[in-house]
Design a protein around this motif. Structure first.
Motif, PDB file in Angstrom:
ATOM      1  N   ARG A  35       0.840  -1.195   0.000  1.00  0.00           N
ATOM      2  CA  ARG A  35       0.000   0.000   0.000  1.00  0.00           C
ATOM      3  C   ARG A  35       0.879   1.251   0.000  1.00  0.00           C
ATOM      4  O   ARG A  35       0.557   2.248  -0.645  1.00  0.00           O
ATOM      5  N   PHE A  36       1.993   1.217   0.711  1.00  0.00           N
ATOM      6  CA  PHE A  36       2.912   2.348   0.749  1.00  0.00           C
ATOM      7  C   PHE A  36       3.491   2.610  -0.645  1.00  0.00           C
ATOM      8  O   PHE A  36       3.638   3.760  -1.062  1.00  0.00           O
ATOM      9  N   THR A  37       3.792   1.536  -1.379  1.00  0.00           N
ATOM     10  CA  THR A  37       4.293   1.671  -2.749  1.00  0.00           C
ATOM     11  C   THR A  37       3.238   2.344  -3.634  1.00  0.00           C
ATOM     12  O   THR A  37       3.552   3.214  -4.442  1.00  0.00           O
ATOM     13  N   ASP A  38       1.976   1.963  -3.459  1.00  0.00           N
ATOM     14  CA  ASP A  38       0.889   2.589  -4.221  1.00  0.00           C
ATOM     15  C   ASP A  38       0.776   4.074  -3.897  1.00  0.00           C
ATOM     16  O   ASP A  38       0.566   4.903  -4.784  1.00  0.00           O
ATOM     17  N   LEU A  39       0.893   4.416  -2.622  1.00  0.00           N
ATOM     18  CA  LEU A  39       0.806   5.827  -2.231  1.00  0.00           C
ATOM     19  C   LEU A  39       1.956   6.637  -2.816  1.00  0.00           C
ATOM     20  O   LEU A  39       1.760   7.766  -3.271  1.00  0.00           O
ATOM     21  N   THR A  40       3.155   6.060  -2.816  1.00  0.00           N
ATOM     22  CA  THR A  40       4.318   6.748  -3.390  1.00  0.00           C
ATOM     23  C   THR A  40       4.110   6.974  -4.882  1.00  0.00           C
ATOM     24  O   THR A  40       4.392   8.062  -5.411  1.00  0.00           O
TER      25      THR A  40
END
Length: 131
Positions: free
Chosen positions: A43-48
């Motif tokens: 999810r953090f990768t998606d936000l980035t």
């Protein structure tokens, strides 16, 4: 560009939001994901990715044709956890007038059916008398 991912929806900001609004949304969601540890990494990768799209790829939002647009209602993006939408349950309208009578009828039918099963089972065990 992924037409199936919308950076504004991922960050939870209105379409055409500024870099500052995107940064605030990113920080808020990233803080919650850090508490999840490795479970929040995807999810953090998606936000980035979403933050990068708003900063670099989408310079003039009104001219972007690959990005789908949805009506924005901030209340819709209130989630119970990262990536989960939690609409409140909506009760169905009542379709029966008196459930007590229907329940009593159902109990009577079940008792009758059970009694028939018991009789047939006992009949199978009873030896046939010799003539």
């Amino acid at each position: 560009m992924g037409a199936d991912r919308n950076p504004y929806v991922l960050l939870g900001v209105p379409f055409g939001a500024s870099r500052e609004q995107a940064n605030v949304a990113f920080a808020r969601q990233a803080r919650a994901l850090r508490r999840l540890g490795s479970a929040g990494r995807d999810r953090f990768t998606d936000l980035t990715w979403a933050l990068n799209q708003i900063d670099e790829a989408i310079r003039e939002p009104e001219t972007v044709l690959w990005l789908y647009r949805i009506p924005f209602d901030p209340a819709v993006l209130t989630a119970s956890g990262p990536g989960e939408f939690a609409p409140p349950p909506s009760p169905l309208p009542r379709r029966t007038a008196d459930s007590g009578a229907a329940l009593a009828d159902l109990v009577r039918q079940a008792a009758t059916e059970h009694l028939c099963d018991l009789v047939l089972e006992q009949a199978g065990r009873t030896p046939v008398p010799a003539p």
